[in-house]
Design a protein around this motif. Structure first.
Motif, PDB file in Angstrom:
ATOM      1  N   MET A 162     -66.016 -48.846  33.863  1.00 20.51           N
ATOM      2  CA  MET A 162     -64.671 -48.461  34.430  1.00 20.51           C
ATOM      3  C   MET A 162     -63.927 -47.571  33.852  1.00 20.51           C
ATOM      4  O   MET A 162     -62.501 -46.645  34.389  1.00 20.51           O
ATOM      5  CB  MET A 162     -63.315 -49.478  33.973  1.00 20.51           C
ATOM      6  CG  MET A 162     -63.848 -51.126  34.764  1.00 20.51           C
ATOM      7  SD  MET A 162     -62.072 -51.780  34.879  1.00 20.51           S
ATOM      8  CE  MET A 162     -61.629 -51.961  32.392  1.00 20.51           C
ATOM      9  N   GLY A 163     -64.251 -46.681  33.736  1.00 17.59           N
ATOM     10  CA  GLY A 163     -63.304 -45.143  31.937  1.00 17.59           C
ATOM     11  C   GLY A 163     -64.452 -44.476  33.429  1.00 17.59           C
ATOM     12  O   GLY A 163     -63.688 -43.262  33.584  1.00 17.59           O
ATOM     13  N   LYS A 164     -65.755 -44.267  33.683  1.00 17.67           N
ATOM     14  CA  LYS A 164     -65.610 -43.107  34.548  1.00 17.67           C
ATOM     15  C   LYS A 164     -65.453 -43.660  36.663  1.00 17.67           C
ATOM     16  O   LYS A 164     -66.291 -42.342  37.255  1.00 17.67           O
ATOM     17  CB  LYS A 164     -67.335 -43.429  34.527  1.00 17.67           C
ATOM     18  CG  LYS A 164     -67.510 -42.763  33.250  1.00 17.67           C
ATOM     19  CD  LYS A 164     -69.430 -42.898  32.957  1.00 17.67           C
ATOM     20  CE  LYS A 164     -69.731 -42.433  31.556  1.00 17.67           C
ATOM     21  NZ  LYS A 164     -71.002 -42.183  31.475  1.00 17.67           N
ATOM     22  N   CYS A 165     -65.906 -45.078  36.427  1.00 16.75           N
ATOM     23  CA  CYS A 165     -65.145 -45.126  37.654  1.00 16.75           C
ATOM     24  C   CYS A 165     -64.347 -45.586  38.322  1.00 16.75           C
ATOM     25  O   CYS A 165     -62.962 -44.836  37.726  1.00 16.75           O
ATOM     26  CB  CYS A 165     -65.408 -47.090  37.618  1.00 16.75           C
ATOM     27  SG  CYS A 165     -65.390 -47.834  39.850  1.00 16.75           S
ATOM     28  N   LEU A 166     -64.451 -44.483  39.529  1.00 14.62           N
ATOM     29  CA  LEU A 166     -62.935 -44.525  40.464  1.00 14.62           C
ATOM     30  C   LEU A 166     -63.107 -44.515  41.534  1.00 14.62           C
ATOM     31  O   LEU A 166     -62.021 -44.458  42.434  1.00 14.62           O
ATOM     32  CB  LEU A 166     -63.802 -42.955  41.259  1.00 14.62           C
ATOM     33  CG  LEU A 166     -64.288 -41.412  40.382  1.00 14.62           C
ATOM     34  CD1 LEU A 166     -64.728 -40.569  41.440  1.00 14.62           C
ATOM     35  CD2 LEU A 166     -63.307 -41.431  39.523  1.00 14.62           C
ATOM     36  N   VAL A 219     -51.067 -38.230  28.897  1.00 17.02           N
ATOM     37  CA  VAL A 219     -52.513 -37.260  29.293  1.00 17.02           C
ATOM     38  C   VAL A 219     -52.929 -37.188  30.245  1.00 17.02           C
ATOM     39  O   VAL A 219     -53.321 -38.959  30.929  1.00 17.02           O
ATOM     40  CB  VAL A 219     -53.338 -36.700  28.629  1.00 17.02           C
ATOM     41  CG1 VAL A 219     -54.284 -35.546  28.597  1.00 17.02           C
ATOM     42  CG2 VAL A 219     -52.593 -36.352  27.431  1.00 17.02           C
ATOM     43  N   THR A 220     -53.047 -36.678  31.420  1.00 13.67           N
ATOM     44  CA  THR A 220     -53.499 -37.188  32.704  1.00 13.67           C
ATOM     45  C   THR A 220     -54.283 -35.501  33.420  1.00 13.67           C
ATOM     46  O   THR A 220     -53.978 -34.436  32.697  1.00 13.67           O
ATOM     47  CB  THR A 220     -52.767 -37.497  34.443  1.00 13.67           C
ATOM     48  OG1 THR A 220     -51.804 -35.801  33.789  1.00 13.67           O
ATOM     49  CG2 THR A 220     -51.537 -38.059  34.358  1.00 13.67           C
ATOM     50  N   GLY A 221     -55.630 -36.314  33.929  1.00 11.54           N
ATOM     51  CA  GLY A 221     -56.053 -35.157  33.626  1.00 11.54           C
ATOM     52  C   GLY A 221     -57.334 -34.465  33.050  1.00 11.54           C
ATOM     53  O   GLY A 221     -57.235 -35.127  32.395  1.00 11.54           O
ATOM     54  N   PRO A 222     -59.188 -33.697  33.269  1.00 11.67           N
ATOM     55  CA  PRO A 222     -59.858 -33.899  32.815  1.00 11.67           C
ATOM     56  C   PRO A 222     -60.285 -33.277  31.667  1.00 11.67           C
ATOM     57  O   PRO A 222     -60.738 -33.140  30.701  1.00 11.67           O
ATOM     58  CB  PRO A 222     -60.853 -33.556  33.404  1.00 11.67           C
ATOM     59  CG  PRO A 222     -59.853 -32.275  34.378  1.00 11.67           C
ATOM     60  CD  PRO A 222     -58.996 -33.267  34.707  1.00 11.67           C
ATOM     61  N   GLY A 243     -55.687 -42.491  33.912  1.00  8.23           N
ATOM     62  CA  GLY A 243     -57.234 -42.086  34.868  1.00  8.23           C
ATOM     63  C   GLY A 243     -58.665 -41.755  34.497  1.00  8.23           C
ATOM     64  O   GLY A 243     -58.246 -41.245  33.210  1.00  8.23           O
ATOM     65  N   ALA A 244     -59.011 -41.811  35.005  1.00  9.16           N
ATOM     66  CA  ALA A 244     -60.458 -41.233  35.355  1.00  9.16           C
ATOM     67  C   ALA A 244     -60.841 -40.193  34.287  1.00  9.16           C
ATOM     68  O   ALA A 244     -61.568 -40.153  33.236  1.00  9.16           O
ATOM     69  CB  ALA A 244     -61.014 -42.071  36.257  1.00  9.16           C
ATOM     70  N   ILE A 290     -55.822 -46.047  30.597  1.00 10.76           N
ATOM     71  CA  ILE A 290     -55.570 -46.854  32.238  1.00 10.76           C
ATOM     72  C   ILE A 290     -56.388 -46.549  33.258  1.00 10.76           C
ATOM     73  O   ILE A 290     -56.325 -45.231  33.235  1.00 10.76           O
ATOM     74  CB  ILE A 290     -54.387 -46.110  32.313  1.00 10.76           C
ATOM     75  CG1 ILE A 290     -52.996 -46.781  30.796  1.00 10.76           C
ATOM     76  CG2 ILE A 290     -53.578 -47.225  33.459  1.00 10.76           C
ATOM     77  CD1 ILE A 290     -51.288 -46.527  31.173  1.00 10.76           C
ATOM     78  N   PRO A 291     -57.689 -46.849  33.111  1.00 12.29           N
ATOM     79  CA  PRO A 291     -58.943 -46.068  34.139  1.00 12.29           C
ATOM     80  C   PRO A 291     -58.286 -46.517  35.584  1.00 12.29           C
ATOM     81  O   PRO A 291     -56.903 -46.615  36.140  1.00 12.29           O
ATOM     82  CB  PRO A 291     -59.590 -47.718  34.028  1.00 12.29           C
ATOM     83  CG  PRO A 291     -59.068 -48.414  33.725  1.00 12.29           C
ATOM     84  CD  PRO A 291     -57.784 -47.923  32.768  1.00 12.29           C
ATOM     85  N   GLY A 292     -59.001 -45.538  36.567  1.00 12.86           N
ATOM     86  CA  GLY A 292     -58.398 -45.881  37.405  1.00 12.86           C
ATOM     87  C   GLY A 292     -58.225 -44.469  38.565  1.00 12.86           C
ATOM     88  O   GLY A 292     -58.720 -43.345  37.371  1.00 12.86           O
TER      89      GLY A 292
END
Length: 252
Positions: A69-73, A172-175, A201-202, A230-232
């Motif tokens: 789920m960490g990679k799933c979009l 934190v958001t973003g890659p 987020g992913a 928090i995935p998604g």
């Protein structure tokens, strides 16, 4: 002033949702906790599904398929839909990275409360400094929705603040692009201890659609000790709120 307050109460009423005391209303198209096709071994069909996911969220194990789920979009039109389906359970947040791995017959994991000493500090008041580390603003927007009157995040003592000196943790958001790495780490250093980390987020968890690029991190937990994943893409506000309330020990 009294007349204005009376008019507002009589015409507009109470706008904040009942959740978590009542059920959360989710749209019909909501894609929640994933379900893998049972008894599908990594034979021809399974390997085809693994290859079909452009983000590497699917893999094979000796027990069958595994979805990260960490990679799933949570794609609306999942290319591996013959193997993967999505329910309406918004409870996706977890405390450890490995708990984001969904297996065919595996148990669903939920975020756990902070340790008793941290829960004593942050259970009634929790302030975050948000850092958009190269994000597209989708996760930031859905995080911000929680501060509106419909969700009213402040009723739980949770707020986003302007200065890391006033924060209890970093959001934190973003890659985490190379251009944002130093700013992120300096913000973290400026937050007084004890402090916590949330990967929202992913992209923050594993790079999202940018995974594999040399210009981004391999995941926030390679830089900071993450307390809540928090995935998604982006996570639904209900998913975010559920994770935060479990972190505070308000949900079991």
């Amino acid at each position: 002033m009294l007349r204005a307050l009376k008019e507002r109460l009589s015409i507009q009423g109470h706008r904040t949702m009942a959740y978590p005391d009542g059920p959360v209303v989710l749209p019909e198209r909501f894609r929640g906790y994933p379900a893998l096709q049972r008894d599908l071994l990594c034979d021809l069909d399974g390997t085809a599904c693994v290859a079909a996911c452009p983000f590497g969220a699917l893999s094979c194990s000796e027990n069958g398929l595994v979805l990260d789920m960490g990679k799933c979009l949570f794609c609306a039109d999942c290319p591996a839909s013959s193997c993967v389906g999505f329910g309406n359970d918004h409870r996706l947040a977890v405390s450890r990275r490995e708990e984001l791995l969904v297996q065919t017959n595996g148990e669903q994991k939920l975020a756990q409360p902070l340790s008793p000493d941290l829960r004593k500090l942050f259970g009634r008041s929790l302030k975050f400094r948000e850092v958009s580390a190269g994000g597209c603003n989708a996760c930031e927007a859905d995080s911000n929705v929680l501060t509106t009157i419909g969700w009213d995040l402040g009723r739980f003592g949770i707020q986003f603040v302007a200065s890391p000196r006033h924060a209890d943790g970093i959001w934190v958001t973003g890659p985490v692009s190379e251009n944002m790495r130093e700013a992120l780490l300096k913000t973290w250093e400026a937050i007084p201890a004890p402090k916590i980390v949330v990967a929202c987020g992913a992209c923050a968890i594993a790079g999202g659609p940018f995974s594999g690029s040399p210009q981004i991190s391999l995941g926030l937990d390679t830089l900071l000790p993450v307390d809540l994943y928090i995935p998604g893409c982006p996570p639904h506000p209900a998913t975010i709120l559920d994770g935060l309330l479990r972190l505070q020990g308000r949900l079991t």
